[in-house]
Scaffold this motif. Structure first.
Motif, PDB file in Angstrom:
ATOM      1  N   SER A 123       0.853  -1.204   0.000  1.00  0.00           N
ATOM      2  CA  SER A 123       0.000   0.000   0.000  1.00  0.00           C
ATOM      3  C   SER A 123       0.881   1.243   0.000  1.00  0.00           C
ATOM      4  CB  SER A 123      -0.914  -0.009   1.219  1.00  0.00           C
ATOM      5  OG  SER A 123      -0.144  -0.099   2.406  1.00  0.00           O
ATOM      6  N   TYR A 124       1.601   1.455  -1.082  1.00  0.00           N
ATOM      7  CA  TYR A 124       2.582   2.531  -1.138  1.00  0.00           C
ATOM      8  C   TYR A 124       1.975   3.925  -1.132  1.00  0.00           C
ATOM      9  CZ  TYR A 124       5.966  -1.123  -2.201  1.00  0.00           C
ATOM     10  OH  TYR A 124       6.761  -2.230  -2.140  1.00  0.00           O
ATOM     11  N   LEU A 125       0.914   4.158  -1.892  1.00  0.00           N
ATOM     12  CA  LEU A 125       0.345   5.507  -1.960  1.00  0.00           C
ATOM     13  C   LEU A 125      -0.139   5.986  -0.595  1.00  0.00           C
ATOM     14  CD1 LEU A 125      -0.298   7.999  -3.612  1.00  0.00           C
ATOM     15  CD2 LEU A 125      -2.494   6.940  -4.228  1.00  0.00           C
ATOM     16  N   PRO A 126      -0.911   5.200   0.159  1.00  0.00           N
ATOM     17  CA  PRO A 126      -1.307   5.666   1.495  1.00  0.00           C
ATOM     18  C   PRO A 126      -0.106   5.938   2.412  1.00  0.00           C
ATOM     19  CG  PRO A 126      -2.665   3.806   0.845  1.00  0.00           C
ATOM     20  CD  PRO A 126      -1.582   3.944  -0.188  1.00  0.00           C
ATOM     21  N   GLU A 127       0.949   5.124   2.290  1.00  0.00           N
ATOM     22  CA  GLU A 127       2.147   5.334   3.114  1.00  0.00           C
ATOM     23  C   GLU A 127       2.822   6.651   2.751  1.00  0.00           C
ATOM     24  OE1 GLU A 127       4.382   1.775   2.370  1.00  0.00           O
ATOM     25  OE2 GLU A 127       3.171   0.588   3.766  1.00  0.00           O
ATOM     26  N   ILE A 128       2.917   6.943   1.459  1.00  0.00           N
ATOM     27  CA  ILE A 128       3.539   8.196   1.015  1.00  0.00           C
ATOM     28  C   ILE A 128       2.695   9.385   1.458  1.00  0.00           C
ATOM     29  CG2 ILE A 128       4.071   9.585  -1.033  1.00  0.00           C
ATOM     30  CD1 ILE A 128       5.021   6.935  -2.373  1.00  0.00           C
ATOM     31  N   LEU A 129       1.379   9.297   1.284  1.00  0.00           N
ATOM     32  CA  LEU A 129       0.500  10.399   1.702  1.00  0.00           C
ATOM     33  C   LEU A 129       0.561  10.618   3.214  1.00  0.00           C
ATOM     34  CD1 LEU A 129      -2.580   9.723  -0.602  1.00  0.00           C
ATOM     35  CD2 LEU A 129      -0.813  11.499  -0.868  1.00  0.00           C
ATOM     36  N   ARG A 130       0.601   9.544   3.975  1.00  0.00           N
ATOM     37  CA  ARG A 130       0.738   9.651   5.432  1.00  0.00           C
ATOM     38  C   ARG A 130       2.029  10.384   5.787  1.00  0.00           C
ATOM     39  NH1 ARG A 130       2.405   4.319   7.294  1.00  0.00           N
ATOM     40  NH2 ARG A 130       4.361   5.193   6.535  1.00  0.00           N
ATOM     41  N   ASP A 131       3.132   9.987   5.155  1.00  0.00           N
ATOM     42  CA  ASP A 131       4.420  10.615   5.455  1.00  0.00           C
ATOM     43  C   ASP A 131       4.462  12.076   5.003  1.00  0.00           C
ATOM     44  OD1 ASP A 131       5.203   8.297   6.671  1.00  0.00           O
ATOM     45  OD2 ASP A 131       6.695   7.736   5.173  1.00  0.00           O
ATOM     46  N   ILE A 132       3.759  12.406   3.938  1.00  0.00           N
ATOM     47  CA  ILE A 132       3.664  13.809   3.521  1.00  0.00           C
ATOM     48  C   ILE A 132       2.919  14.608   4.590  1.00  0.00           C
ATOM     49  CG2 ILE A 132       2.567  15.375   1.852  1.00  0.00           C
ATOM     50  CD1 ILE A 132       3.323  13.294  -0.329  1.00  0.00           C
ATOM     51  N   GLY A 133       1.888  14.014   5.184  1.00  0.00           N
ATOM     52  CA  GLY A 133       1.190  14.672   6.296  1.00  0.00           C
ATOM     53  C   GLY A 133       2.115  14.906   7.479  1.00  0.00           C
ATOM     54  N   PHE A 134       2.914  13.901   7.819  1.00  0.00           N
ATOM     55  CA  PHE A 134       3.879  14.061   8.914  1.00  0.00           C
ATOM     56  C   PHE A 134       4.922  15.115   8.557  1.00  0.00           C
ATOM     57  CE2 PHE A 134       3.147   9.311  10.041  1.00  0.00           C
ATOM     58  CZ  PHE A 134       1.963   9.619  10.686  1.00  0.00           C
ATOM     59  N   LEU A 135       5.312  15.162   7.286  1.00  0.00           N
ATOM     60  CA  LEU A 135       6.260  16.174   6.818  1.00  0.00           C
ATOM     61  C   LEU A 135       5.679  17.573   6.983  1.00  0.00           C
ATOM     62  CD1 LEU A 135       8.984  16.773   5.430  1.00  0.00           C
ATOM     63  CD2 LEU A 135       7.831  16.398   3.235  1.00  0.00           C
ATOM     64  N   ALA A 136       4.387  17.724   6.755  1.00  0.00           N
ATOM     65  CA  ALA A 136       3.735  19.022   6.957  1.00  0.00           C
ATOM     66  C   ALA A 136       3.812  19.441   8.431  1.00  0.00           C
ATOM     67  CB  ALA A 136       2.282  18.964   6.493  1.00  0.00           C
ATOM     68  N   LEU A 137       3.653  18.494   9.346  1.00  0.00           N
ATOM     69  CA  LEU A 137       3.790  18.806  10.772  1.00  0.00           C
ATOM     70  C   LEU A 137       5.208  19.296  11.081  1.00  0.00           C
ATOM     71  CD1 LEU A 137       1.907  15.793  12.445  1.00  0.00           C
ATOM     72  CD2 LEU A 137       1.008  18.065  11.870  1.00  0.00           C
ATOM     73  N   ALA A 138       6.197  18.585  10.548  1.00  0.00           N
ATOM     74  CA  ALA A 138       7.589  18.992  10.759  1.00  0.00           C
ATOM     75  C   ALA A 138       7.837  20.372  10.156  1.00  0.00           C
ATOM     76  CB  ALA A 138       8.543  17.956  10.160  1.00  0.00           C
ATOM     77  N   GLY A 139       7.264  20.633   8.988  1.00  0.00           N
ATOM     78  CA  GLY A 139       7.414  21.940   8.345  1.00  0.00           C
ATOM     79  C   GLY A 139       6.832  23.059   9.188  1.00  0.00           C
ATOM     80  N   PHE A 140       5.684  22.817   9.791  1.00  0.00           N
ATOM     81  CA  PHE A 140       5.082  23.812  10.680  1.00  0.00           C
ATOM     82  C   PHE A 140       6.056  24.161  11.795  1.00  0.00           C
ATOM     83  CE2 PHE A 140       2.757  25.242  14.347  1.00  0.00           C
ATOM     84  CZ  PHE A 140       1.732  26.034  13.849  1.00  0.00           C
TER      85      PHE A 140
END
Length: 165
Positions: A123-140
């Motif tokens: 399930s690569y796409l959900p994993e990538i999207l999840r990590d992009i969400g976590f990346l947004a938290l780090a960016g904040f």
């Protein structure tokens, strides 16, 4: 800066900081009991020599737990956010690489991963999207590292509202 923003941004930052801390705590804690399994999960990506993958896999849970601790305390928040962002970018690139090369692996993000049994679909796409969400938290947190109830703020002796105005 708008006074409403001054009021809620430190509290939003606290929620973001604690949310990212929970992610790292969960990720690290789920792997720390099986460091060899974590190494095998890193090796499944087929981008590092076996011995290097095993070392990276064994070290990774401790890095994740250290990030969790720093974020929970609100200590060196910008540094923890920067390391988080870098790790997440590596994870996203690794998952995308595995996907593009047709590997059938479990990412090992929250436990021991590795090659999937024959016939099981990754399930690569959900994993990538999840990590992009976590990346947004780090960016904040890279932009607004001062949050409510943090060691950074206490050590600086500054009100959190004065950060990055």
């Amino acid at each position: 800066m708008n006074s409403n923003l001054r009021t809620w941004r430190p509290w939003l930052g606290l929620a973001v900081r604690l949310g990212l801390a929970v992610v790292w705590l969960w990720a690290g804690w789920s792997k720390v009991g099986d460091l060899a399994g974590s190494g095998r999960a890193v090796n499944a990506y087929q981008v590092l020599p076996y011995d290097v993958a095993m070392v990276v896999g064994a070290a990774l849970p401790f890095v994740e737990l250290a990030l969790a601790l720093l974020l929970l305390l609100g200590l060196a928040t910008r540094l923890a956010a920067g390391v988080s962002a870098a790790l997440l970018l590596v994870f996203i690139a690794g998952i995308a690489s595995a996907w593009s090369r047709g590997l059938a692996i479990d990412c090992g993000c929250f436990g021991v991963g590795g090659e999937l049994p024959a016939g099981e679909t990754p399930s690569y796409l959900p994993e990538i999207l999840r990590d992009i969400g976590f990346l947004a938290l780090a960016g904040f947190l890279l932009i607004w590292p001062r949050t409510a109830v943090s060691a950074d703020g206490a050590l600086a002796g500054e009100p959190v509202e004065d950060d990055n105005e």
